[in-house]
Design an enzyme around this catalytic site. Structure first.
Site, mmCIF file in Angstrom:
data_model
loop_
_atom_site.group_PDB
_atom_site.id
_atom_site.type_symbol
_atom_site.label_atom_id
_atom_site.label_comp_id
_atom_site.label_asym_id
_atom_site.label_seq_id
_atom_site.Cartn_x
_atom_site.Cartn_y
_atom_site.Cartn_z
ATOM 1 N N SER A 1 0.825 -1.207 0.000
ATOM 2 C CA SER A 1 0.000 0.000 0.000
ATOM 3 C C SER A 1 0.863 1.263 0.000
ATOM 4 O O SER A 1 1.926 1.294 0.634
ATOM 5 C CB SER A 1 -0.882 -0.013 1.254
ATOM 6 O OG SER A 1 -1.473 1.250 1.460
ATOM 7 N N THR B 1 -5.767 2.605 -6.964
ATOM 8 C CA THR B 1 -7.037 2.599 -6.232
ATOM 9 C C THR B 1 -7.862 3.810 -6.616
ATOM 10 O O THR B 1 -7.381 4.942 -6.578
ATOM 11 C CB THR B 1 -6.776 2.593 -4.709
ATOM 12 O OG1 THR B 1 -6.050 1.403 -4.390
ATOM 13 C CG2 THR B 1 -8.081 2.592 -3.925
ATOM 14 N N LYS C 1 -8.360 -0.710 -9.128
ATOM 15 C CA LYS C 1 -9.029 -1.252 -7.934
ATOM 16 C C LYS C 1 -10.151 -0.326 -7.474
ATOM 17 O O LYS C 1 -9.970 0.888 -7.432
ATOM 18 C CB LYS C 1 -7.990 -1.409 -6.807
ATOM 19 C CG LYS C 1 -8.563 -1.907 -5.491
ATOM 20 C CD LYS C 1 -7.460 -2.300 -4.525
ATOM 21 C CE LYS C 1 -8.014 -2.841 -3.219
ATOM 22 N NZ LYS C 1 -8.429 -1.799 -2.298
#
Ligand code: GLV
Length: 387
Positions: free
Chosen positions: A107, A156, A252
């Site tokens: 992340s 993301t 995502k």
């Protein structure tokens, strides 16, 4: 060592061993937590067809995700603050994933940096990117991921502002950990965690500190996201990032067939059907319920993966039999990490692998590629008939 037979066993141990503040961070959804709960519960509406008298010798769960070999199609999802669940958590998780033969995704909001993980593991990992206002910083993150030989970029799209998780506010969640009067008592019972943390220098957001300018307060996630994340992220920016990266791109946070079509148009190598583990839009459809419509829209043209709600190999099998080509576990591996460090992540992967393998066999299949909707009993209106 306690006998661990399922992900729930790891969760119980995790809860005992990690400070409440970090347990709560992991185990929360946003606002009412409806979507957080639905993600898990909706898997139960799909049932499996038991088949018998089928030769089950010589089974394999090996396949590919974005063209890369995987021992099973279960990647470790990007999870912020993993290195606060256990000292050097991202490095430990990456090593467990590497040994098992599944992808690890780091992340942006990790504690160990891209370089920390690259220096302490050998298999290429995937890097998850949040788009920040500071374009130089984003470019720099992408360059660092390239330099670390990351083999996939997971962009993301569902977190430009942070969904409110009540417990993080009540607990005064902060990184580095700053014990308040209220949580000192809790901390004093977490000896193993505390000793681990004393033994590492990695206790802040190391992808950010020393790299980003103009981010003055990293300690509170909500302040940090408000200051740094780019709320203007749109498809044009996604396109620009694809170009900047130039490698395999996974988008995502897709939960809607229209967005899946846009992702396809952009040329994504894969999309992840995800609602961020129920941590963003509370009241959204569970990921598994959103999957069929997205597969119908784009499933034959782009690799579709599923994240959010997976706690067992049976869940993985259901997603694959519906048509997903890959899945992700977030909380399920964090439970293992907080419970037992690297060995706990390995245990989580072993548990899920065994469940997946045995479930596949009892459904009468020897390879994941042979699974399809015939293996499932899906309620006719599972995807929902919405007005
Ligand atoms: C960050 O990714 C979060 O969900 O907290």
């Amino acid at each position: 060592m306690p006998v661990i037979t399922c992900i729930d066993d790891l969760k119980r141990l995790y809860r005992r061993r990690v400070p409440k503040m970090f347990y709560d961070y992991c185990e929360s959804g946003s606002w009412t937590e409806q979507t957080f709960r639905d993600n898990v519960n909706d898997f139960q509406d799909i049932l499996l067809r038991q088949r018998v008298a089928v030769d089950m010798e010589g089974r394999s769960t090996a396949t590919k995700m974005i063209g890369q070999d995987v021992a099973m199609p279960v990647a470790l999802a990007p999870v912020g603050l993993t290195g606060m669940q256990c000292a050097d958590g991202e490095i430990k998780a990456a090593r467990a994933a590497e040994a098992f033969g599944v992808p690890f995704t780091l992340s942006t909001m990790s504690v160990c940096s891209i370089e920390d993980v690259a220096e302490n593991s050998t298999a290429p990992f995937w890097f998850q990117l949040y788009v920040m206002r500071d374009e130089d910083f984003v470019k720099n993150l992408i360059d660092r991921a390239k330099a670390a030989k990351c083999s996939g970029l997971v962009l993301t799209l569902d977190l430009q502002i942070l969904g409110q998780r009540h417990m993080d506010l009540k607990n005064g969640l902060s990184v580095p950990f700053r014990p308040t009067f209220g949580n000192i008592a809790n901390l004093s019972t977490k000896v193993r965690w505390g000793l681990g943390m004393l033994g590492t220098k990695r206790r802040t957001f190391r992808n950010i500190v020393g790299h980003a300018t103009g981010v003055s307060d990293l300690s509170s996630l909500s302040t940090w996201t408000t200051e740094a994340f780019d709320p203007r992220l749109d498809w044009a920016k996604v396109k620009a990032i694809k170009k900047m990266w130039g490698g395999p791109l996974i988008l995502k946070g897709i939960l809607d067939a229209e967005d899946a079509k846009m992702a396809l148009k952009i040329g994504a190598d894969a999309i992840i059907v995800s609602n961020h583990g129920g941590r963003q839009l509370d009241g959204a459809l569970s990921a598994i319920r959103a999957l069929p419509a997205i597969l119908e829209a784009v499933g034959d043209k782009v690799e579709v993966h599923l994240d959010s709600g997976i706690r067992s190999g049976q869940d993985v099998l259901k997603a694959l039999a519906l048509g997903a080509k890959g899945t992700y576990i977030g909380r399920a591996f964090i439970y293992g990490l907080g419970a037992m460090g690297q060995a706990g992540v390995t245990k989580a992967l072993e548990v899920i692998h065994k469940e997946l393998d045995f479930t596949m066999a009892l459904c009468g299949r020897r390879n994941l590629g042979d699974l399809n909707r015939d293996n499932l009993l899906v309620p006719e209106d599972f995807g929902g008939r919405w007005g």
